[in-house]
Scaffold this motif. Structure first.
Motif, PDB file in Angstrom:
ATOM      1  N   UNK A 121       0.768  -1.294   0.120  1.00 56.75           N
ATOM      2  CA  UNK A 121      -0.023   0.138  -0.133  1.00 56.75           C
ATOM      3  C   UNK A 121       0.917   1.184  -0.019  1.00 56.75           C
ATOM      4  N   UNK A 122       0.835   2.128  -1.185  1.00 57.69           N
ATOM      5  CA  UNK A 122       1.543   3.311  -1.188  1.00 57.69           C
ATOM      6  C   UNK A 122       0.696   4.424  -1.822  1.00 57.69           C
ATOM      7  N   UNK A 123       1.295   5.652  -1.338  1.00 50.93           N
ATOM      8  CA  UNK A 123       0.611   6.820  -1.999  1.00 50.93           C
ATOM      9  C   UNK A 123      -0.728   7.037  -1.231  1.00 50.93           C
ATOM     10  N   UNK A 124      -1.739   7.901  -1.840  1.00 52.60           N
ATOM     11  CA  UNK A 124      -2.987   8.202  -1.014  1.00 52.60           C
ATOM     12  C   UNK A 124      -3.639   6.961  -0.356  1.00 52.60           C
ATOM     13  N   UNK A 125      -3.864   7.144   0.771  1.00 55.30           N
ATOM     14  CA  UNK A 125      -4.621   6.145   1.579  1.00 55.30           C
ATOM     15  C   UNK A 125      -3.934   5.187   2.223  1.00 55.30           C
ATOM     16  N   UNK A 126      -2.539   5.449   1.914  1.00 56.41           N
ATOM     17  CA  UNK A 126      -1.513   4.358   2.657  1.00 56.41           C
ATOM     18  C   UNK A 126      -1.168   4.422   4.079  1.00 56.41           C
ATOM     19  N   UNK A 127      -1.308   5.922   4.661  1.00 54.34           N
ATOM     20  CA  UNK A 127      -0.942   6.159   5.891  1.00 54.34           C
ATOM     21  C   UNK A 127      -2.039   5.796   6.716  1.00 54.34           C
ATOM     22  N   UNK A 143      -9.613   8.426   5.196  1.00 55.33           N
ATOM     23  CA  UNK A 143      -9.457   6.909   4.662  1.00 55.33           C
ATOM     24  C   UNK A 143      -8.120   6.479   4.647  1.00 55.33           C
ATOM     25  N   UNK A 144      -8.000   5.052   4.968  1.00 56.16           N
ATOM     26  CA  UNK A 144      -6.966   4.466   5.195  1.00 56.16           C
ATOM     27  C   UNK A 144      -7.174   2.995   4.604  1.00 56.16           C
ATOM     28  N   UNK A 145      -6.532   2.859   3.781  1.00 50.76           N
ATOM     29  CA  UNK A 145      -6.649   1.344   3.131  1.00 50.76           C
ATOM     30  C   UNK A 145      -6.403   0.398   4.000  1.00 50.76           C
ATOM     31  N   UNK A 146      -5.246   0.336   4.731  1.00 50.59           N
ATOM     32  CA  UNK A 146      -4.917  -0.529   5.648  1.00 50.59           C
ATOM     33  C   UNK A 146      -6.054  -0.730   6.810  1.00 50.59           C
ATOM     34  N   UNK A 147      -6.740   0.160   7.204  1.00 49.14           N
ATOM     35  CA  UNK A 147      -7.774   0.230   8.149  1.00 49.14           C
ATOM     36  C   UNK A 147      -9.011  -0.544   7.472  1.00 49.14           C
ATOM     37  N   UNK A 148      -9.307  -0.128   6.415  1.00 52.28           N
ATOM     38  CA  UNK A 148     -10.375  -0.815   5.757  1.00 52.28           C
ATOM     39  C   UNK A 148     -10.146  -2.460   5.550  1.00 52.28           C
TER      40      UNK A 148
END
Length: 165
Positions: A121-127, A143-148
Motif C-alpha cells: 500500500x503506497x500513496x494516497x490512503x496508505x497512511x 480514509x486508510x486502505x489498511x484500516x479498511x
C-alpha cells in the motif's frame, strides 16, 4: 577495496535499490508481536524534506535509543523512516513524534504500519495516521486502505463463524 557501508557493518542487510542510503537501529530490537488481525505491529513515522543535519540528529537519537527502534533515509533526504515497536502503543508513538519535532522535523509526518507496506500500500490512503505540521497530534486520516482491509478481515471472520455453525 571499498569499505563496507555502515548498515552492513552493523549486521543489517544491504540497502535495496529504492534509494535508501543509510540505516541504523537502536540497541533494543523490535518485538515479534502480532495484532488481532495477524498483522505485524511494527510501523514507522515518515518525516519528509529532511536536511542532512536533521538526518544526523535522527540517526544519533536512534543509535542512542532515544527515538525509535531503527531509522533509514533516502539518498535525496526527501523522506526518512523512523521505526516504532508497536503501532497500538500511542504513548510510544507520541514520545517518538515529540522527539522528532524537538530535533527539527517540521511538516506533515505520516505514520504507516509495516504490515501495510508488506501489503504494497503506497500513496494516497496508505497512511495509518498522521501529524499536522508543528504539532504532536496524532490524527486518523479520513480514509486508510489498511484500516479498511482490517475491517474487511473482521467481517470475513464473522461471516465464516456464522456459516460454520
Amino acid at each position: 577495496m571499498t569499505a563496507d557501508p555502515p548498515a552492513v557493518r552493523a549486521g543489517l542487510e544491504e540497502l535495496n535499490s529504492l534509494g535508501w542510503i543509510d540505516r541504523v537501529r537502536a540497541p533494543d530490537d523490535a518485538n515479534e508481536d502480532f495484532d488481532e488481525f495477524g498483522n505485524e505491529v511494527t510501523g514507522k513515522w515518515m518525516p519528509k524534506e529532511l536536511t542532512p543535519e536533521l538526518w544526523e540528529r535522527i540517526r544519533s537519537a536512534t543509535i542512542e535509543g532515544d527515538l525509535g527502534i531503527g531509522a533509514k533515509v533516502l539518498k535525496d533526504h526527501s523522506r526518512a523512516c523512523v521505526y516504532t515497536r508497536d503501532y497500538r502503543d500511542l504513548d510510544d508513538l507520541r514520545r517518538i513524534l515529540t522527539e522528532l519535532r524537538d530535533i527539527g522535523a517540521r511538516g506533515w509526518i505520516d505514520y504507516k504500519r509495516d504490515c501495510d507496506t508488506q501489503r504494497e500500500l503506497y500513496g494516497r490512503g496508505a497512511a495509518y495516521s498522521c501529524s499536522p505540521p508543528g504539532t504532536v497530534d496524532i490524527k486518523v486520516p479520513r480514509w486508510s486502505v489498511g484500516r479498511e482491509m482490517d475491517r474487511e478481515a473482521v467481517v470475513d471472520a464473522d461471516n465464516l463463524r456464522r456459516t460454520s455453525r
